[in-house]
Design a protein around this motif. Structure first.
Motif, PDB file in Angstrom:
ATOM      1  N   THR A  23       0.853  -1.178   0.000  1.00 53.66           N
ATOM      2  CA  THR A  23       0.000   0.000   0.000  1.00 53.66           C
ATOM      3  C   THR A  23       0.890   1.228   0.000  1.00 53.66           C
ATOM      4  OG1 THR A  23      -1.608  -1.225   1.318  1.00 53.66           O
ATOM      5  CG2 THR A  23      -1.872   1.142   1.238  1.00 53.66           C
ATOM      6  N   LEU A  58      -7.680   7.939   1.799  1.00 52.24           N
ATOM      7  CA  LEU A  58      -8.899   7.191   2.114  1.00 52.24           C
ATOM      8  C   LEU A  58      -9.174   6.106   1.072  1.00 52.24           C
ATOM      9  CD1 LEU A  58     -11.110  10.172   3.307  1.00 52.24           C
ATOM     10  CD2 LEU A  58     -10.048   8.409   4.738  1.00 52.24           C
ATOM     11  N   LEU A  61      -6.800   3.234   1.737  1.00 53.74           N
ATOM     12  CA  LEU A  61      -7.236   2.407   2.867  1.00 53.74           C
ATOM     13  C   LEU A  61      -8.444   1.547   2.511  1.00 53.74           C
ATOM     14  CD1 LEU A  61      -6.782   4.908   5.819  1.00 53.74           C
ATOM     15  CD2 LEU A  61      -5.572   2.737   5.501  1.00 53.74           C
ATOM     16  N   ALA A  62      -9.281   2.005   1.584  1.00 56.05           N
ATOM     17  CA  ALA A  62     -10.477   1.257   1.179  1.00 56.05           C
ATOM     18  C   ALA A  62     -10.172   0.194   0.132  1.00 56.05           C
ATOM     19  CB  ALA A  62     -11.535   2.223   0.636  1.00 56.05           C
ATOM     20  N   VAL A  66      -6.502  -4.577   1.618  1.00 52.88           N
ATOM     21  CA  VAL A  66      -5.976  -3.800   2.747  1.00 52.88           C
ATOM     22  C   VAL A  66      -6.649  -4.331   4.004  1.00 52.88           C
ATOM     23  CG1 VAL A  66      -5.772  -1.513   3.791  1.00 52.88           C
ATOM     24  CG2 VAL A  66      -5.525  -1.787   1.311  1.00 52.88           C
ATOM     25  N   ASP A  68      -8.132  -4.988   7.834  1.00 49.93           N
ATOM     26  CA  ASP A  68      -8.815  -4.281   8.906  1.00 49.93           C
ATOM     27  C   ASP A  68      -7.761  -3.767   9.879  1.00 49.93           C
ATOM     28  OD1 ASP A  68     -11.115  -3.507  10.482  1.00 49.93           O
ATOM     29  OD2 ASP A  68     -10.664  -5.185  11.798  1.00 49.93           O
ATOM     30  N   HIS A  71      -3.851   1.699   9.063  1.00 47.81           N
ATOM     31  CA  HIS A  71      -4.055   3.100   9.389  1.00 47.81           C
ATOM     32  C   HIS A  71      -2.859   3.948   8.993  1.00 47.81           C
ATOM     33  CE1 HIS A  71      -2.028   1.339  12.861  1.00 47.81           C
ATOM     34  NE2 HIS A  71      -1.524   2.541  13.071  1.00 47.81           N
ATOM     35  N   GLU A  90      -8.074   5.347   9.722  1.00 45.42           N
ATOM     36  CA  GLU A  90      -7.999   3.909   9.982  1.00 45.42           C
ATOM     37  C   GLU A  90      -9.140   3.166   9.325  1.00 45.42           C
ATOM     38  OE1 GLU A  90      -7.805   0.751  13.718  1.00 45.42           O
ATOM     39  OE2 GLU A  90      -7.612   2.881  14.095  1.00 45.42           O
ATOM     40  N   ARG A  91      -8.814   2.018   8.770  1.00 48.12           N
ATOM     41  CA  ARG A  91      -9.842   1.129   8.211  1.00 48.12           C
ATOM     42  C   ARG A  91     -10.423   0.278   9.339  1.00 48.12           C
ATOM     43  NH1 ARG A  91      -9.803  -2.231   2.703  1.00 48.12           N
ATOM     44  NH2 ARG A  91     -11.602  -3.553   3.116  1.00 48.12           N
ATOM     45  N   ASP A  92     -11.737   0.237   9.421  1.00 47.92           N
ATOM     46  CA  ASP A  92     -12.422  -0.555  10.442  1.00 47.92           C
ATOM     47  C   ASP A  92     -13.581  -1.269   9.763  1.00 47.92           C
ATOM     48  OD1 ASP A  92     -13.765  -1.686  12.569  1.00 47.92           O
ATOM     49  OD2 ASP A  92     -14.030   0.198  13.658  1.00 47.92           O
ATOM     50  N   ASP A  93     -13.380  -2.508   9.390  1.00 48.37           N
ATOM     51  CA  ASP A  93     -14.402  -3.270   8.664  1.00 48.37           C
ATOM     52  C   ASP A  93     -15.534  -3.729   9.557  1.00 48.37           C
ATOM     53  OD1 ASP A  93     -13.149  -2.978   6.204  1.00 48.37           O
ATOM     54  OD2 ASP A  93     -11.885  -4.735   6.532  1.00 48.37           O
TER      55      ASP A  93
END
Length: 95
Positions: A23, A58, A61-62, A66, A68, A71, A90-93
Motif C-alpha cells: 500500500t 482514504l 485504505l479502502a 488492505v 482491517d 491506518h 484507519e480502516r475498520d471493517d
C-alpha cells in the motif's frame, strides 16, 4: 513494514507491506492540510492538493486486500501543517 521516501519536490511517499499487499500513501509537496480540534468539532482545512491527498489516503485504505486496522498517522510537520492536531485515518471493517 513501512518505508518513507521523500520526493525531489518536497512531498513524500510512504509504502507499507502487509502480507501480499503493498500500500502506498502519497502527499505532493504543494499539499497543505491543517487539522484543528475544538470542543465539539474537528476542522480539516486543505488546499486543492491537500484535499486530493486526503482523498487518496482514504481510497488507498479502502482498497482490496488492505487489512482491517490498517491506518495512517498524520501529525504536525509530518503530513500536516505545523500546529495541527494529529489525525489518524484507519480502516475498520467492523464499524
Amino acid at each position: 513494514m513501512a518505508e518513507q521516501q521523500d520526493t525531489p519536490a518536497g512531498g513524500w511517499t510512504v509504502a507499507v507491506q502487509t502480507d501480499a499487499v503493498r500500500t502506498e500513501f502519497r502527499r505532493p509537496s504543494q499539499a497543505r492540510i491543517t487539522v484543528r480540534a475544538g470542543k465539539s468539532e474537528v476542522v480539516v482545512e486543505a488546499n486543492a492538493d491537500g484535499l486530493r491527498a486526503l482523498a487518496g489516503h482514504l481510497v488507498t485504505l479502502a482498497g482490496d486486500g488492505v487489512p482491517d486496522g490498517a491506518h495512517l498517522h498524520l501529525e504536525a510537520g509530518v503530513g500536516l501543517t505545523g500546529g495541527s492536531a494529529g489525525l489518524v485515518l484507519e480502516r475498520d471493517d467492523e464499524a
